[in-house]
Design an enzyme around this catalytic site. Sequence first.
Site, PDB file in Angstrom:
ATOM      1  N   GLU A 112       8.805  -3.617   7.080  1.00 26.52           N
ATOM      2  CA  GLU A 112       8.229  -4.745   6.340  1.00 26.52           C
ATOM      3  C   GLU A 112       9.143  -5.947   6.436  1.00 26.52           C
ATOM      4  OE1 GLU A 112       7.966  -3.504   2.294  1.00 26.52           O
ATOM      5  OE2 GLU A 112       6.637  -1.848   2.785  1.00 26.52           O
ATOM      6  N   LYS A 114      11.477  -8.713   4.905  1.00 27.86           N
ATOM      7  CA  LYS A 114      12.311  -8.775   3.697  1.00 27.86           C
ATOM      8  C   LYS A 114      12.221 -10.202   3.145  1.00 27.86           C
ATOM      9  CE  LYS A 114      16.796  -7.419   1.854  1.00 27.86           C
ATOM     10  NZ  LYS A 114      16.950  -8.537   0.954  1.00 27.86           N
ATOM     11  N   ASP A 116      12.699 -13.463   1.051  1.00 26.20           N
ATOM     12  CA  ASP A 116      13.892 -14.029   0.437  1.00 26.20           C
ATOM     13  C   ASP A 116      13.499 -14.749  -0.854  1.00 26.20           C
ATOM     14  OD1 ASP A 116      16.496 -14.579   0.132  1.00 26.20           O
ATOM     15  OD2 ASP A 116      16.640 -16.067   1.732  1.00 26.20           O
ATOM     16  N   GLU A 171       8.081  -9.373  -4.762  1.00 23.08           N
ATOM     17  CA  GLU A 171       9.005 -10.494  -4.654  1.00 23.08           C
ATOM     18  C   GLU A 171       8.264 -11.806  -4.924  1.00 23.08           C
ATOM     19  OE1 GLU A 171      11.954  -9.268  -3.749  1.00 23.08           O
ATOM     20  OE2 GLU A 171      13.156 -10.958  -3.030  1.00 23.08           O
ATOM     21  N   TYR A 223       5.233  -5.015  -2.803  1.00 21.75           N
ATOM     22  CA  TYR A 223       5.586  -4.058  -1.751  1.00 21.75           C
ATOM     23  C   TYR A 223       5.969  -2.695  -2.293  1.00 21.75           C
ATOM     24  CZ  TYR A 223      10.020  -6.290  -3.061  1.00 21.75           C
ATOM     25  OH  TYR A 223      11.058  -6.828  -3.760  1.00 21.75           O
ATOM     26  N   LYS A 310      19.488  -7.058   8.061  1.00 17.26           N
ATOM     27  CA  LYS A 310      19.571  -8.489   7.746  1.00 17.26           C
ATOM     28  C   LYS A 310      19.725  -9.288   9.026  1.00 17.26           C
ATOM     29  CE  LYS A 310      20.958  -9.912   3.914  1.00 17.26           C
ATOM     30  NZ  LYS A 310      21.043  -9.955   2.504  1.00 17.26           N
ATOM     31  N   CYS A 404      35.281 -45.049  -4.431  1.00 11.61           N
ATOM     32  CA  CYS A 404      33.962 -45.198  -3.806  1.00 11.61           C
ATOM     33  C   CYS A 404      34.102 -45.859  -2.423  1.00 11.61           C
ATOM     34  CB  CYS A 404      33.055 -46.036  -4.697  1.00 11.61           C
ATOM     35  SG  CYS A 404      31.449 -46.353  -3.955  1.00 11.61           S
ATOM     36  N   CYS A 407      32.280 -49.495  -2.703  1.00 10.76           N
ATOM     37  CA  CYS A 407      32.692 -50.610  -3.556  1.00 10.76           C
ATOM     38  C   CYS A 407      34.129 -50.473  -4.046  1.00 10.76           C
ATOM     39  CB  CYS A 407      31.735 -50.753  -4.736  1.00 10.76           C
ATOM     40  SG  CYS A 407      31.889 -49.424  -5.923  1.00 10.76           S
ATOM     41  N   CYS A 422      30.304 -42.566  -8.649  1.00 10.40           N
ATOM     42  CA  CYS A 422      30.833 -43.921  -8.697  1.00 10.40           C
ATOM     43  C   CYS A 422      30.231 -44.572  -9.944  1.00 10.40           C
ATOM     44  CB  CYS A 422      30.416 -44.699  -7.452  1.00 10.40           C
ATOM     45  SG  CYS A 422      30.705 -46.463  -7.662  1.00 10.40           S
ATOM     46  N   CYS A 428      27.614 -51.597  -7.077  1.00 13.44           N
ATOM     47  CA  CYS A 428      27.851 -50.783  -5.875  1.00 13.44           C
ATOM     48  C   CYS A 428      26.606 -50.866  -4.971  1.00 13.44           C
ATOM     49  CB  CYS A 428      28.138 -49.357  -6.325  1.00 13.44           C
ATOM     50  SG  CYS A 428      28.420 -48.230  -4.979  1.00 13.44           S
TER      51      CYS A 428
END
Length: 680
Positions: A112, A114, A116, A171, A223, A310, A404, A407, A422, A428
């Site tokens: 099957e 997998k 995520d 899942e 599953y 994996k 920064c 600026c 910043c 800026c």
Amino acid sequence: METEKQRLSQLVDELNTHNHNYYVLDNPSISDFEFDTLLNELIALEKAHPEWVQADSPTQRVGGQITKNFDHVTHSSPMLSLGNTYNKEELEAFDARVKSALGMETVDYVCELKFDGVAIALIYENGLLNKAITRGDGTQGDEVSLNVKTIRSIPLKLSGDAPSHLEVRGEIIMPHSSFDQLNKEREEIGENLFANPRNAASGSLKLQDSAEVARRKLDCFLYFLQTPLPYIHTHYESLHQLKSWKFKVSPYSCLCHSMDEVISFIETWNEKRKTLPFDIDGVVLKVNDFHLQEQLGFTAKNPRWAIAYKYKAERVTTRLLEVSYQVGRTGAVTPVANLEPVLLAGTVVKRASLHNADIIAQLGIHLNDIIYVEKGGEIIPKIVDVDRSQRHANTQEVKFITHCPECGTKLQRKEGESAYYCPNSKACPPQIKGKIEHFISRKAMNIESLGEGKIDLLVEQKCIARIEDLYKLKPQDLIGLEKAYVNNDKERIVSFREKTVQNILDGIEQSKQIAFERVLFAIGIRYVGETSAKKLAMHFKTMNALMHASFDELISVEDIGEKIAESILLFFKEDDNIKTIEALSNSGLQFSLSASALPISEQFKGLSFVVSGVFSSPQARKEIEELIQKHGGKLLSSVSNKLSFVVAGENMGPAKLEKAMQLGIPIISEEELRQMINKA
Ligand code: IVH
């Protein structure tokens, strides 16, 4: 003759079938318009008869209920994780262990994908979804039922011969399309982005507001059949059984009779996974026969009858050329690694994320280092390691900047946050540009004529420095300005001729008609997105009222949480923002709800109405309800002695009719309601 109650039940079944065709089978059987028409009919019936609302009604999915605290629930049996393998040898070793423990020459495996995402246990009692529990620590998880009910592919009611008690596991994932949309919206409101769809799915399940979960468009593949059934003997059969109960089951699972078939499945999906609309991080291998699974049993952490293979995150080496720092609209500073171009997972990578100062320090990275870049679940490739053996002497360590880059202001870090900011939000340049770009964007003030490089030019030429400056622009400020800029690697030129200038000024003038709620979104209060701006506008009706609202008043508004409320208070505390608001108000922007959204009269103030029965169309019903509200009346769903009027359509429910008559509540028609309004 069909009673209203039968019709309601029929609508629920019909809509659930269309939902299943759309979200599970990916095979729509009705247009959106037809679906909405049926749904509106159902909503109307449920409103008239709240006591008839069924647990499996599609109206139960839109969310709106809040989970204050998620209950901890102990799993019926631990939710285990799987052992991992990363190459063929480890996989062959697993197969050899299985065969030797069973004393068999061949064993069938189901392969099957997998997924995520986030593991979930779903418990059904008498065919109805009763509880959804996260994996938690494996033994105890959090009950997230209200949030899970918003996932359209999860059946609220099982069809067919499901046992009275059933637990299934699977899942919850966030498809790429939902993930991209979510991050885009978060970027617009200056909220941190999710690094990958898995984190986004997991964060979404823990939201308190189920309506927000509904908007995030999660999906779920099942599953695993947790409740043993005497007539199911193999895992492959169980997947078919899950499917026949209307669960979404992956169509790609494969019954393999040899390790060659297993390896070919793994190799095929290593390529094909790039075309899936969601992330997978490997393949799961499960012994098919339940008796054999039982013989193999478990280790302390994993089943002995299953293993994960994996996929390697694709990883390449290249050279770090320099680190640059980008400053966003909110002032957050993001480090970006500029790399010697390298091919990774089919695209040329020139830049990679370095996330934040902590990660740079952890990596101990030097300029000119050979580094490893990976594209895993994350959308943007990231630097995962450094090859120190190839480092030249006298190279300089990368140290996060203290000031920064745009600026020169000293950067600040907020308690508990990893990002540097910043603080010079007024002067800026990228912060100024970012704020103005947000202000003119499509969902905000929609000043299209100012797109494509024009803001850059106006800010650089010091024609504008703040959003309110847009409304002071004169033709003579603009005519003749010119600048080359790069878009999609192509050099282009913006030049302000008479026609362009006229278009710009027209666009700015027209934006004065943009509705208050969009002005509220446009001014860029952190965390106030389109939806919250709308809710705030409807509640407070004017900018002035919002500016003077207390924390408690703010959080009493639907969908406004503490974080948004605090951000609003902070925004209006700053003199600089008040200056902007005053200037925009003087320029004539909409600072209150328009007449069409405001109540027309208070004629029905203190009066309550039940609208019941069937009207010429769902739209007609909606109109009647709006009319009542616009004249200050309140809508109720059930008849009681406090009720002022029943507005009856055709076939009003007999119980309601009887009750209204018993209590002596006036029953009026749509026509009579309109007459009441006209007379007044
Ligand atoms: S079976 C006892 N099948 O991977 C075995 N798990 O490390 C139960 N996962 O926690 C899991 N896709 O969240 C199984 N097709 C699949 C899966 C899958 C993803 C996740 C699941 C589990 C983790 C295992």
